[in-house]
Design a protein around this motif. Sequence first.
Motif, PDB file in Angstrom:
ATOM      1  N   ASN A 203      11.447 -24.271 -53.739  1.00  0.00           N
ATOM      2  CA  ASN A 203      10.606 -23.069 -53.758  1.00  0.00           C
ATOM      3  C   ASN A 203       9.784 -23.017 -52.472  1.00  0.00           C
ATOM      4  O   ASN A 203       8.749 -22.386 -52.410  1.00  0.00           O
ATOM      5  N   GLN A 204      10.305 -23.717 -51.449  1.00  0.00           N
ATOM      6  CA  GLN A 204       9.596 -23.782 -50.156  1.00  0.00           C
ATOM      7  C   GLN A 204      10.401 -23.048 -49.085  1.00  0.00           C
ATOM      8  O   GLN A 204      10.557 -23.533 -47.971  1.00  0.00           O
ATOM      9  N   ILE A 205      10.944 -21.884 -49.445  1.00  0.00           N
ATOM     10  CA  ILE A 205      11.872 -21.208 -48.528  1.00  0.00           C
ATOM     11  C   ILE A 205      11.157 -20.188 -47.640  1.00  0.00           C
ATOM     12  O   ILE A 205      11.347 -20.158 -46.441  1.00  0.00           O
ATOM     13  N   PHE A 206      10.299 -19.391 -48.264  1.00  0.00           N
ATOM     14  CA  PHE A 206       9.627 -18.314 -47.529  1.00  0.00           C
ATOM     15  C   PHE A 206       8.123 -18.504 -47.657  1.00  0.00           C
ATOM     16  O   PHE A 206       7.583 -18.511 -48.747  1.00  0.00           O
ATOM     17  N   HIS A 207       7.457 -18.679 -46.523  1.00  0.00           N
ATOM     18  CA  HIS A 207       6.042 -19.058 -46.570  1.00  0.00           C
ATOM     19  C   HIS A 207       5.078 -17.917 -46.252  1.00  0.00           C
ATOM     20  O   HIS A 207       3.889 -18.128 -46.182  1.00  0.00           O
ATOM     21  N   GLU A 208       5.625 -16.725 -46.014  1.00  0.00           N
ATOM     22  CA  GLU A 208       4.707 -15.628 -45.700  1.00  0.00           C
ATOM     23  C   GLU A 208       4.282 -14.935 -46.994  1.00  0.00           C
ATOM     24  O   GLU A 208       4.985 -14.977 -47.981  1.00  0.00           O
ATOM     25  N   ARG A 209       3.118 -14.308 -46.947  1.00  0.00           N
ATOM     26  CA  ARG A 209       2.538 -13.794 -48.191  1.00  0.00           C
ATOM     27  C   ARG A 209       3.072 -12.411 -48.571  1.00  0.00           C
ATOM     28  O   ARG A 209       2.319 -11.461 -48.751  1.00  0.00           O
ATOM     29  N   TYR A 210       4.380 -12.322 -48.651  1.00  0.00           N
ATOM     30  CA  TYR A 210       4.993 -11.060 -49.064  1.00  0.00           C
ATOM     31  C   TYR A 210       5.999 -11.325 -50.162  1.00  0.00           C
ATOM     32  O   TYR A 210       6.654 -12.364 -50.173  1.00  0.00           O
ATOM     33  N   THR A 211       6.125 -10.364 -51.076  1.00  0.00           N
ATOM     34  CA  THR A 211       7.208 -10.458 -52.043  1.00  0.00           C
ATOM     35  C   THR A 211       8.467  -9.876 -51.393  1.00  0.00           C
ATOM     36  O   THR A 211       8.389  -9.120 -50.428  1.00  0.00           O
ATOM     37  N   CYS A 212       9.614 -10.237 -51.951  1.00  0.00           N
ATOM     38  CA  CYS A 212      10.901  -9.807 -51.391  1.00  0.00           C
ATOM     39  C   CYS A 212      11.668  -9.010 -52.449  1.00  0.00           C
ATOM     40  O   CYS A 212      12.265  -9.593 -53.346  1.00  0.00           O
ATOM     41  N   PRO A 213      11.632  -7.677 -52.365  1.00  0.00           N
ATOM     42  CA  PRO A 213      12.265  -6.872 -53.411  1.00  0.00           C
ATOM     43  C   PRO A 213      13.785  -6.985 -53.475  1.00  0.00           C
ATOM     44  O   PRO A 213      14.378  -6.707 -54.500  1.00  0.00           O
ATOM     45  N   SER A 214      14.431  -7.390 -52.357  1.00  0.00           N
ATOM     46  CA  SER A 214      15.891  -7.535 -52.444  1.00  0.00           C
ATOM     47  C   SER A 214      16.416  -8.583 -51.476  1.00  0.00           C
ATOM     48  O   SER A 214      15.814  -8.850 -50.434  1.00  0.00           O
ATOM     49  N   LEU A 215      17.559  -9.155 -51.867  1.00  0.00           N
ATOM     50  CA  LEU A 215      18.221 -10.201 -51.096  1.00  0.00           C
ATOM     51  C   LEU A 215      19.679  -9.798 -50.899  1.00  0.00           C
ATOM     52  O   LEU A 215      20.280  -9.206 -51.797  1.00  0.00           O
ATOM     53  N   THR A 216      20.257 -10.131 -49.746  1.00  0.00           N
ATOM     54  CA  THR A 216      21.672  -9.816 -49.524  1.00  0.00           C
ATOM     55  C   THR A 216      22.323 -10.897 -48.686  1.00  0.00           C
ATOM     56  O   THR A 216      21.694 -11.493 -47.813  1.00  0.00           O
ATOM     57  N   LEU A 217      23.615 -11.131 -48.971  1.00  0.00           N
ATOM     58  CA  LEU A 217      24.362 -12.207 -48.324  1.00  0.00           C
ATOM     59  C   LEU A 217      25.246 -11.636 -47.219  1.00  0.00           C
ATOM     60  O   LEU A 217      25.839 -10.570 -47.390  1.00  0.00           O
ATOM     61  N   HIS A 218      25.346 -12.344 -46.106  1.00  0.00           N
ATOM     62  CA  HIS A 218      26.251 -11.922 -45.032  1.00  0.00           C
ATOM     63  C   HIS A 218      27.695 -12.139 -45.490  1.00  0.00           C
ATOM     64  O   HIS A 218      27.995 -13.158 -46.102  1.00  0.00           O
ATOM     65  N   PRO A 219      28.619 -11.192 -45.197  1.00  0.00           N
ATOM     66  CA  PRO A 219      29.996 -11.331 -45.704  1.00  0.00           C
ATOM     67  C   PRO A 219      30.799 -12.456 -45.052  1.00  0.00           C
ATOM     68  O   PRO A 219      31.797 -12.904 -45.601  1.00  0.00           O
ATOM     69  N   LYS A 220      30.385 -12.913 -43.864  1.00  0.00           N
ATOM     70  CA  LYS A 220      31.197 -13.907 -43.151  1.00  0.00           C
ATOM     71  C   LYS A 220      30.450 -15.173 -42.770  1.00  0.00           C
ATOM     72  O   LYS A 220      31.028 -16.249 -42.720  1.00  0.00           O
ATOM     73  N   GLU A 221      29.174 -15.040 -42.479  1.00  0.00           N
ATOM     74  CA  GLU A 221      28.396 -16.206 -42.049  1.00  0.00           C
ATOM     75  C   GLU A 221      27.548 -16.740 -43.196  1.00  0.00           C
ATOM     76  O   GLU A 221      27.252 -16.031 -44.141  1.00  0.00           O
ATOM     77  N   SER A 222      27.143 -17.993 -43.064  1.00  0.00           N
ATOM     78  CA  SER A 222      26.376 -18.632 -44.136  1.00  0.00           C
ATOM     79  C   SER A 222      24.881 -18.342 -43.971  1.00  0.00           C
ATOM     80  O   SER A 222      24.071 -19.222 -43.708  1.00  0.00           O
ATOM     81  N   VAL A 223      24.548 -17.059 -44.097  1.00  0.00           N
ATOM     82  CA  VAL A 223      23.151 -16.619 -43.985  1.00  0.00           C
ATOM     83  C   VAL A 223      22.886 -15.532 -45.033  1.00  0.00           C
ATOM     84  O   VAL A 223      23.815 -14.895 -45.517  1.00  0.00           O
ATOM     85  N   PHE A 224      21.616 -15.358 -45.365  1.00  0.00           N
ATOM     86  CA  PHE A 224      21.226 -14.231 -46.214  1.00  0.00           C
ATOM     87  C   PHE A 224      19.970 -13.595 -45.635  1.00  0.00           C
ATOM     88  O   PHE A 224      19.246 -14.198 -44.837  1.00  0.00           O
ATOM     89  N   VAL A 225      19.737 -12.350 -46.038  1.00  0.00           N
ATOM     90  CA  VAL A 225      18.569 -11.600 -45.582  1.00  0.00           C
ATOM     91  C   VAL A 225      17.694 -11.271 -46.787  1.00  0.00           C
ATOM     92  O   VAL A 225      18.203 -10.975 -47.869  1.00  0.00           O
ATOM     93  N   ALA A 226      16.385 -11.360 -46.586  1.00  0.00           N
ATOM     94  CA  ALA A 226      15.428 -10.951 -47.620  1.00  0.00           C
ATOM     95  C   ALA A 226      14.641  -9.755 -47.106  1.00  0.00           C
ATOM     96  O   ALA A 226      14.070  -9.795 -46.007  1.00  0.00           O
ATOM     97  N   GLN A 227      14.635  -8.691 -47.900  1.00  0.00           N
ATOM     98  CA  GLN A 227      13.768  -7.541 -47.616  1.00  0.00           C
ATOM     99  C   GLN A 227      12.357  -7.947 -48.029  1.00  0.00           C
ATOM    100  O   GLN A 227      12.178  -8.541 -49.097  1.00  0.00           O
ATOM    101  N   THR A 228      11.366  -7.661 -47.215  1.00  0.00           N
ATOM    102  CA  THR A 228       9.998  -8.055 -47.582  1.00  0.00           C
ATOM    103  C   THR A 228       9.067  -6.855 -47.641  1.00  0.00           C
ATOM    104  O   THR A 228       9.300  -5.846 -46.971  1.00  0.00           O
ATOM    105  N   ASN A 229       8.008  -7.009 -48.419  1.00  0.00           N
ATOM    106  CA  ASN A 229       6.991  -5.956 -48.480  1.00  0.00           C
ATOM    107  C   ASN A 229       6.116  -5.935 -47.230  1.00  0.00           C
ATOM    108  O   ASN A 229       5.160  -5.172 -47.148  1.00  0.00           O
ATOM    109  N   GLY A 230       6.449  -6.792 -46.251  1.00  0.00           N
ATOM    110  CA  GLY A 230       5.760  -6.759 -44.967  1.00  0.00           C
ATOM    111  C   GLY A 230       6.429  -5.798 -43.995  1.00  0.00           C
ATOM    112  O   GLY A 230       6.170  -5.837 -42.792  1.00  0.00           O
ATOM    113  N   ASN A 231       7.311  -4.932 -44.516  1.00  0.00           N
ATOM    114  CA  ASN A 231       8.046  -3.954 -43.699  1.00  0.00           C
ATOM    115  C   ASN A 231       8.947  -4.605 -42.653  1.00  0.00           C
ATOM    116  O   ASN A 231       9.066  -4.129 -41.527  1.00  0.00           O
TER     117      ASN A 231
END
Length: 327
Positions: A203-231
Amino acid sequence: SELIKPYLGSKYKVTEVPKTLIFYMSKHSGPVNEIQWCPVREQSHMLLSASMDKTVKVWDAVDTGCCLQTYSCHSCAVRAARWSSCGRRILSGGFDSTLHLTDVETGKQIFSSKTEFRISALKFHPTESNVFICGGFSPEVKAWDIRTSKVLRVYKAAVQQTLDILFLPEGREFLTSTDAVSRDSADRTIVAWDFQSAAKISNQIFHERYTCPSLTLHPKESVFVAQTNGNYMALFSAQRPYRINKKKRYEGHKVEGFAVGCEFSPDGTLLVTGSSDGKVFFYNYHTSRIIRTLSAHKEACVSAIFHPVLPSLLATCDWAGEIKIWQ
């Protein structure tokens, strides 16, 4: 669909940014929370939508722009809906705390269950097609088996609400984004879980004080993106210890408390997101620069998703209940 047939045998070509509005579909009388293209390539002309108006609809969003079917099994807002991997069933959950698995053709419920909480996120397991994970206004996330209509496993986190669920490749691990309990627990906004053991991996992945309304996985690389309420959208490794990439940040769009979704194009070159001002933003995944913005809606655009087969076909939806298809 005749339009899809020529693309079925060939490899996905490069994604271009869509410019033209093809269909304007507005049969929903409340905000659209979620849209998803049918995962079966031959049936991917069908688009699923879940709305605050208590309904789930299926559209022919490639050939005609018409609503094919409306399902009204919920008594409150439908917050989440997903196609099954076979494309013959729809799983939905909502603020009436019920889960329904509906046969697309007959409209009958194959499975229904009442939960103890309002549901806000549902995801099918990527390799076990009868298993899904459900989260919502509760400290618990649950894995269900459709065949037995029973809960398989319970994942317990000290949170108020699960905002999104993301399976990592192969489905051995998954992530939940949560509303942190207090101002001091910003490190709990993304939690990684072991699917089989229900153990919390991190539970030590994201340390900024924003919630993340959505998460998405890259189709080819081993990465994901989190949408944050920090715009902004943050990029992470999809392998332990899921480190954030501090060199890349995708910013320019607005979230402002809406559950704005984000997604990669099927070739992985573009990252697309809605925006609370109604626009759609297209970012270059590698450089994190804005390539273009599309003035898509008057109200908050909460989802923008590329078609899995047809290059550059995009579906968007908004808080006014509108769905639009672009090319």
